[in-house]
Design a protein around this motif. Sequence first.
Motif, PDB file in Angstrom:
ATOM      1  N   LEU A 124       0.845  -1.400   0.192  1.00 24.57           N
ATOM      2  CA  LEU A 124       0.113   0.079  -0.119  1.00 24.57           C
ATOM      3  C   LEU A 124       0.740   1.215  -0.068  1.00 24.57           C
ATOM      4  O   LEU A 124       0.654   2.375  -0.522  1.00 24.57           O
ATOM      5  N   GLN A 125       1.919   1.292   0.724  1.00 29.50           N
ATOM      6  CA  GLN A 125       2.868   2.366   0.652  1.00 29.50           C
ATOM      7  C   GLN A 125       3.506   2.541  -0.774  1.00 29.50           C
ATOM      8  O   GLN A 125       3.619   3.870  -1.089  1.00 29.50           O
ATOM      9  N   ASP A 129       2.922   5.908  -2.805  1.00 24.63           N
ATOM     10  CA  ASP A 129       3.903   6.547  -3.330  1.00 24.63           C
ATOM     11  C   ASP A 129       3.787   6.745  -4.980  1.00 24.63           C
ATOM     12  O   ASP A 129       4.241   7.942  -5.530  1.00 24.63           O
ATOM     13  N   ALA A 130       3.352   5.659  -5.509  1.00 27.17           N
ATOM     14  CA  ALA A 130       3.135   5.812  -6.912  1.00 27.17           C
ATOM     15  C   ALA A 130       2.064   6.798  -7.534  1.00 27.17           C
ATOM     16  O   ALA A 130       1.942   7.419  -8.326  1.00 27.17           O
ATOM     17  N   VAL A 131       0.965   6.750  -6.946  1.00 30.65           N
ATOM     18  CA  VAL A 131      -0.154   7.786  -6.748  1.00 30.65           C
ATOM     19  C   VAL A 131       0.345   8.697  -6.596  1.00 30.65           C
ATOM     20  O   VAL A 131       0.064  10.111  -7.454  1.00 30.65           O
ATOM     21  N   GLN A 139      -1.110  13.078 -14.095  1.00 26.97           N
ATOM     22  CA  GLN A 139      -2.073  12.183 -14.305  1.00 26.97           C
ATOM     23  C   GLN A 139      -2.973  12.208 -13.330  1.00 26.97           C
ATOM     24  O   GLN A 139      -2.859  12.445 -12.118  1.00 26.97           O
ATOM     25  N   SER A 140      -4.288  12.145 -13.608  1.00 25.84           N
ATOM     26  CA  SER A 140      -5.618  12.265 -12.783  1.00 25.84           C
ATOM     27  C   SER A 140      -6.215  10.940 -12.925  1.00 25.84           C
ATOM     28  O   SER A 140      -6.091  10.094 -13.813  1.00 25.84           O
ATOM     29  N   SER A 144      -4.568   4.094  -5.871  1.00 22.99           N
ATOM     30  CA  SER A 144      -3.527   3.106  -5.175  1.00 22.99           C
ATOM     31  C   SER A 144      -3.784   1.671  -5.509  1.00 22.99           C
ATOM     32  O   SER A 144      -2.719   0.961  -5.527  1.00 22.99           O
ATOM     33  N   GLU A 145      -5.017   1.104  -5.749  1.00 26.93           N
ATOM     34  CA  GLU A 145      -5.406  -0.054  -6.216  1.00 26.93           C
ATOM     35  C   GLU A 145      -4.626  -0.542  -7.672  1.00 26.93           C
ATOM     36  O   GLU A 145      -4.464  -1.587  -7.960  1.00 26.93           O
ATOM     37  N   ASP A 146      -4.482   0.757  -8.385  1.00 30.10           N
ATOM     38  CA  ASP A 146      -3.894   0.154  -9.647  1.00 30.10           C
ATOM     39  C   ASP A 146      -2.360  -0.071  -9.470  1.00 30.10           C
ATOM     40  O   ASP A 146      -2.018  -0.910 -10.278  1.00 30.10           O
TER      41      ASP A 146
END
Length: 184
Positions: A124-125, A129-131, A139-140, A144-146
């Motif tokens: 999840l972290q 971080d990726a989000v 990017q909109s 985080s699930e992606d």
Amino acid sequence: MHLSRRIVVGIAIAIALAWALSGVAIFVSMPSWETRGQLGDMFGAVNSLFSGLAFAGVVFALLIQREELQLQRAELRASREEQQRLVHAQQQASEALNRQFQIQTLAAQVAVLQVVIAEASSSLQRGSDAVIGALKAGQSGVKSEDFAPGASKRLSKAQDELAAVLKEIQRLVEEGRAKQCNAG
């Protein structure tokens, strides 16, 4: 034991010899049957005395045997009670070992769940971080699930399981304490 048996046999042989020799001595020293009969009648009272003493010895032996049997019964009763206490203590020890085994099994489950929680939290972290990185890049609609599919479900499920396991451990510990208090 062997020496006392020899002594008893020796005494018995000596008494038998004395009896036989007394009979021969009486037969040789007294020529008529009449005088021999009078001598025998003279020892009739002694014969009654020894018969009475023998009967008293039998009664005494029976009393001693009765007392010994009572002591043996008391000892058997005490032995039976001790055996019951030992069985009870063994049952308590068995229950304590069973509880300890259950707690150790649950502790192993806790360790596994902690690894699952740490892995899901880490996923999840990384997803968060990726989000954040994607949002900074403009990017909109990114979630985080992606980046960490199923991580939040795994984390929630592991946390629920951990809470249930910790509750079970607490129950086992309290049960053990209650049994110790009742036993003490």
